[in-house]
Design a protein around this motif. Structure first.
Motif, PDB file in Angstrom:
ATOM      1  N   ARG A  96       2.482   1.822  -3.361  1.00  0.00           N
ATOM      2  CA  ARG A  96       1.487   2.161  -4.384  1.00  0.00           C
ATOM      3  C   ARG A  96       1.032   3.609  -4.284  1.00  0.00           C
ATOM      4  O   ARG A  96       0.746   4.255  -5.307  1.00  0.00           O
ATOM      5  CB  ARG A  96       0.291   1.222  -4.262  1.00  0.00           C
ATOM      6  CG  ARG A  96      -0.742   1.338  -5.382  1.00  0.00           C
ATOM      7  CD  ARG A  96      -1.840   0.318  -5.215  1.00  0.00           C
ATOM      8  NE  ARG A  96      -2.596   0.523  -3.992  1.00  0.00           N
ATOM      9  CZ  ARG A  96      -3.607   1.393  -3.875  1.00  0.00           C
ATOM     10  NH1 ARG A  96      -3.980   2.138  -4.904  1.00  0.00           N
ATOM     11  NH2 ARG A  96      -4.245   1.514  -2.730  1.00  0.00           N
ATOM     12  N   THR A  97       0.973   4.126  -3.043  1.00  0.00           N
ATOM     13  CA  THR A  97       0.396   5.459  -2.836  1.00  0.00           C
ATOM     14  C   THR A  97       1.415   6.518  -2.446  1.00  0.00           C
ATOM     15  O   THR A  97       1.058   7.685  -2.316  1.00  0.00           O
ATOM     16  CB  THR A  97      -0.683   5.393  -1.733  1.00  0.00           C
ATOM     17  OG1 THR A  97      -0.069   4.967  -0.503  1.00  0.00           O
ATOM     18  CG2 THR A  97      -1.790   4.416  -2.114  1.00  0.00           C
ATOM     19  N   GLU A 154       0.828  -1.210   0.000  1.00  0.00           N
ATOM     20  CA  GLU A 154       0.000   0.000   0.000  1.00  0.00           C
ATOM     21  C   GLU A 154       0.859   1.255   0.000  1.00  0.00           C
ATOM     22  O   GLU A 154       0.583   2.218  -0.731  1.00  0.00           O
ATOM     23  CB  GLU A 154      -0.924  -0.014   1.227  1.00  0.00           C
ATOM     24  CG  GLU A 154      -1.820   1.198   1.358  1.00  0.00           C
ATOM     25  CD  GLU A 154      -2.876   1.270   0.248  1.00  0.00           C
ATOM     26  OE1 GLU A 154      -3.457   2.349   0.078  1.00  0.00           O
ATOM     27  OE2 GLU A 154      -3.112   0.242  -0.416  1.00  0.00           O
ATOM     28  N   GLU A 155       1.917   1.279   0.790  1.00  0.00           N
ATOM     29  CA  GLU A 155       2.777   2.460   0.869  1.00  0.00           C
ATOM     30  C   GLU A 155       3.497   2.702  -0.452  1.00  0.00           C
ATOM     31  O   GLU A 155       3.608   3.853  -0.901  1.00  0.00           O
ATOM     32  CB  GLU A 155       3.792   2.287   1.999  1.00  0.00           C
ATOM     33  CG  GLU A 155       4.773   3.433   2.167  1.00  0.00           C
ATOM     34  CD  GLU A 155       4.118   4.750   2.538  1.00  0.00           C
ATOM     35  OE1 GLU A 155       4.706   5.813   2.235  1.00  0.00           O
ATOM     36  OE2 GLU A 155       3.010   4.723   3.129  1.00  0.00           O
TER      37      GLU A 155
END
Length: 786
Positions: free
Chosen positions: A102-103, A99-100
């Motif tokens: 990706r964002t 998640e980190e």
């Protein structure tokens, strides 16, 4: 490119910091100082009991997470490369990492230790951002690296746009197992000009040689080896040893005594730098597996030279004879000699300190960070693959993302010299192959035997055994161990009349020795119990050879007991059908060794004068001296009263073991078929086969010996014989645990600590030399401090 958004990915826990974590922390702070946006994606273990459970009892450090840290949750401690690696394997950590990345809007992702599961693999395989990977480890382990490739390591590593290795040793690992192109950028170090000047400008003429060790108490770091060398060194020169890392409680079991040793435990970076600057020399006696050795550059930053093992990772840092000294790995005597030479040549030591202070600039963080930033720019500037075929090959990992010419993994000669005392590679390989063949052969024979005997027959015999008689046999076996301790106590009193030896010491050592013999290979239980007693005599280094010699006395009594058992066995039944000579030879072989021990000092004394070589003279003199002390262990036989006690107690202990074997026959209902002579035959056979154990605790061989003796001499079924062997060995192992574990806890030592110390039991002896050490007496010794 003024400001770069950087993600530094670490597989290792932030609160169990090691060299990689310190490297990442320093790199992050340097880049933040330069104005870049940095986040460190790393696991973080809170300071609680569950963390200690997940990490083999080791508690995490109480470290406040920095603002730039993105936590990937908890880790689990796994043994790897001679130490414990604390890596994230949880779904939460993988999800948070993905998640980190990706964002986060990062320009580049820097993966440290990309081979380590699972963090590096996820970051490389699931991310399409520019990727840089730094390889920190040096490994020659065929199985681990081969397994990594089987599950796809080469494909995943092909995702990297730039590969960095912290040393030529780390680059060797990558080229050997994974292929590809590597640029070597060393680990960085903080250089404080004031501390470096204070260390580099020290003057000759100090009152003692101040040595410092920084590292874990794991065997790979060589701390037991250093302690042996230091114990010899302090007999010749004034010296002190400061140990940073292990606590006093962890260090104390590894030493014969704590004279001259300061144990500081874990310290913060500021205190470590001050201790390095205070020291005259850093000692790094690692046995292998080191790719760089950040502690070496930290010593250089303090203006302190080093004495280190001549291993691959350290050769990239130390210029032998200029800013440090490299000694053969695993050679405690060479290590002690090198340290003594530096004390005898103070001007040389000072010159090395100045050279270390000057050389450290090549590892300073501004220079290292600039090289890493250049790698980031190259990764970002890597062209995109062209054409459908090239794009598909990069997408599936068949071709490296750097689009450079393909470099496959290839066999490379080892960078590590063989450790002192090791066998030649061909001999070691042949021995390993023979052990594998024996193990496989034993497993096959065991399976065939079980098929022929029938597991149901063995299980039936075990189920139908009498628990009351099994417990009685266990009690008798425990009593026999107590009598062995009484026997050894009498032998110790005769051998060490000037030392205070207590019965409790002999019992403590005996019980620990029994426990270690049942769990360790190569009969390390013997040196284990000798060390326990020698440490309690007040003069452990002086008395250890004599204590080891007392074991010869017990061996002689054991031979007498085996002779009695053999006589009972052979007189009762024609057991071995004409093959008695082979077993008798095996029984009297220890007698031959005993005679050699007794006469070798005389032979060495007469032949030493004929030697033309000084080193051979010295070696023969030391050997003769040690063997003479071993003979002192036989003094009990010149003391009628103590000799009678020792003989009576030891033979009585064997009598109780004999009785225990018979009681276990009763437990299986075999006493009408196989009586007291059968018990003697079983005890004789299992002790003869245990002389050279083929498996841990001689498992399998023990049961086969029992079954063969009972079936051949008393026509007991093989299934029942194997069941008897299972019960008898279970009783022996339970006896070892019941008596050894409380003794081990009372001694304040773990199984691992006893094993480490037993493997490094032989004291190091340095020959006296004229010079500064002869003119100055050693200073007051220090006790271990917390």
């Amino acid at each position: 490119m003024d400001h770069v958004r950087i993600a530094l990915v670490s597989p290792y826990s932030w609160t169990y910091p090691g060299g990689v974590t310190r490297h990442i922390e320093a790199l992050a702070e340097r880049f933040i100082e330069d104005g870049h946006h940095v986040r460190v994606l790393a696991p973080y273990d809170p300071h609680d009991r569950f963390s200690a459970v997940l990490h083999r009892g080791a508690a995490p450090q109480e470290v406040e997470p920095p603002d730039y840290l993105v936590s990937l949750g908890r880790t689990v401690g796994f043994k790897a490369n001679g130490s414990v690696s604390n890596v994230s394997i949880t779904p939460h950590g993988i999800s948070r990492l993905h998640e980190e990345l990706r964002t986060g809007g990062y320009d580049v992702v820097h993966i440290h230790e990309p081979v380590a599961p699972l963090t590096g693999w996820v970051a490389a395989d699931w991310t399409r951002l520019p990727l840089v990977g730094t390889f920190h480890s040096y490994s020659e382990h065929r199985v681990a690296n081969g397994l990594a490739n089987v599950i796809g390591a080469r494909r995943v590593l092909n995702r990297l746009h730039v590969r960095i290795a912290v040393s030529e040793a780390a680059a060797w690992t990558g080229r050997r197992w994974f292929g590809g192109h590597y640029r070597v950028i060393p680990n960085g170090v903080h250089v404080d000009p004031a501390i470096r000047a204070a260390g580099g400008e020290r003057e000759a003429g100090a009152d003692c040689l101040r040595i410092v060790f920084v590292g874990q108490s794991v065997e790979r770091k060589g701390l037991p080896l250093l302690l042996r060398a230091f114990e010899a060194l302090r007999e010749h020169i004034p010296t002190e040893l400061t140990v940073i890392g292990p606590s006093p409680a962890e260090l104390e079991p590894l030493m014969m005594d704590g004279l001259g040793v300061r144990a500081l435990g874990k310290v913060d970076e500021a205190e470590k730098r001050l201790e390095l600057a205070r020291a005259d020399v850093l000692c790094a006696p690692s046995l292998g597996g080191e790719s760089f050795g950040m502690v070496l550059t930290e010593a250089f930053a303090a203006g302190t030279p080093v004495v280190a093992s001549d291993i691959a990772g350290y050769r990239d840092v130390v210029r032998n004879g200029v800013d440090g000294v490299l000694v053969p790995r695993g050679d405690a005597t060479a290590l002690a000699e090198a340290l003594r030479e530096l004390w005898l040549e103070p001007e040389r030591l000072v010159a090395m300190g100045r050279a270390a202070a000057a050389d450290v600039e090549r590892f300073a963080w501004p220079r290292v960070a600039a090289e890493v930033m250049e790698a980031y720019k190259d990764a970002i500037a890597t062209r995109a693959p062209e054409g459908a075929l090239e794009r598909a090959a990069v997408r599936v990992g068949a071709r490296s993302a750097d689009l450079k010419p393909h470099v496959p993994p290839r066999k490379l000669p080892s960078l590590e010299p063989a450790p002192v005392g090791s066998k030649r590679p061909a001999v070691a390989l042949a021995r390993r192959a023979a052990m594998i063949a024996v193990s496989l052969g034993g497993a096959v024979l065991a399976l065939l035997a079980l098929r022929k005997i029938g597991i149901s027959h063995i299980a039936s015999a075990l189920i139908n055994s009498s628990p009351a008689f099994v417990l009685l046999g266990l009690g008798i076996m425990c009593a026999s161990m107590i009598l062995r301790a009484f026997s050894w106590y009498a032998i110790l009193r005769a051998a060490l009349p000037r030392s205070r030896v207590r019965l409790s010491d002999a019992m403590q050592g005996t019980f620990i020795g029994v426990l270690m013999s049942s769990t360790l290979p190569a009969r390390l239980g013997e040196p284990s119990r000798a060390l326990v007693v020698a440490r309690r005599t007040g003069r452990p280094r002086e008395n250890l050879p004599v204590v080891l010699g007392t074991l010869v006395s017990q061996t002689l009594l054991n031979i007498v007991a085996l002779a009695v058992l053999g006589a009972v066995m052979f007189s009762s039944v024609n057991l071995f059908n004409g093959h008695q000579n082979a077993l008798l030879f095996a029984a009297i072989a220890p007698v031959t060794l005993l005679l050699l021990v007794l006469i070798a000092p005389v032979l060495l004394r007469t032949s030493a004068g004929r030697s033309r070589f000084a080193r051979l003279h010295t070696a023969m003199a030391e050997t003769r001296h040690a063997l003479t002390r071993v003979r002192a262990g036989l003094a009990v036989f010149r003391r009628p009263r103590l000799g009678a006690i020792a003989t009576g107690a030891q033979l009585s202990a064997w009598g109780l073991q004999w009785l225990s074997c018979y009681v276990l026959l009763v437990a299986l209902g075999l006493n009408h078929q196989a009586g007291i002579a059968a018990a003697a035959a079983v005890l004789f056979a299992v002790n003869i086969t245990a002389a050279l154990p083929a498996t841990p605790a001689n498992l399998g061989v023990f049961q086969a010996a029992c079954a063969a003796v009972l079936a051949t001499g008393w026509h007991v079924g093989y299934g029942t014989g194997v069941a008897y062997g299972v019960i008898l060995q279970a009783v022996e192992v339970t006896t070892a645990i019941l008596m050894g574990m409380p003794a081990l806890l009372k001694e304040g030592m773990s199984w691992r600590e006893v094993r480490l110390r037993a493997m490094h039991a032989a004291p190091v002896k340095l020959p006296a030399r004229p010079g500064r050490s002869a003119q100055r007496a050693p200073g007051d010794a220090l006790k271990v401090k917390g």
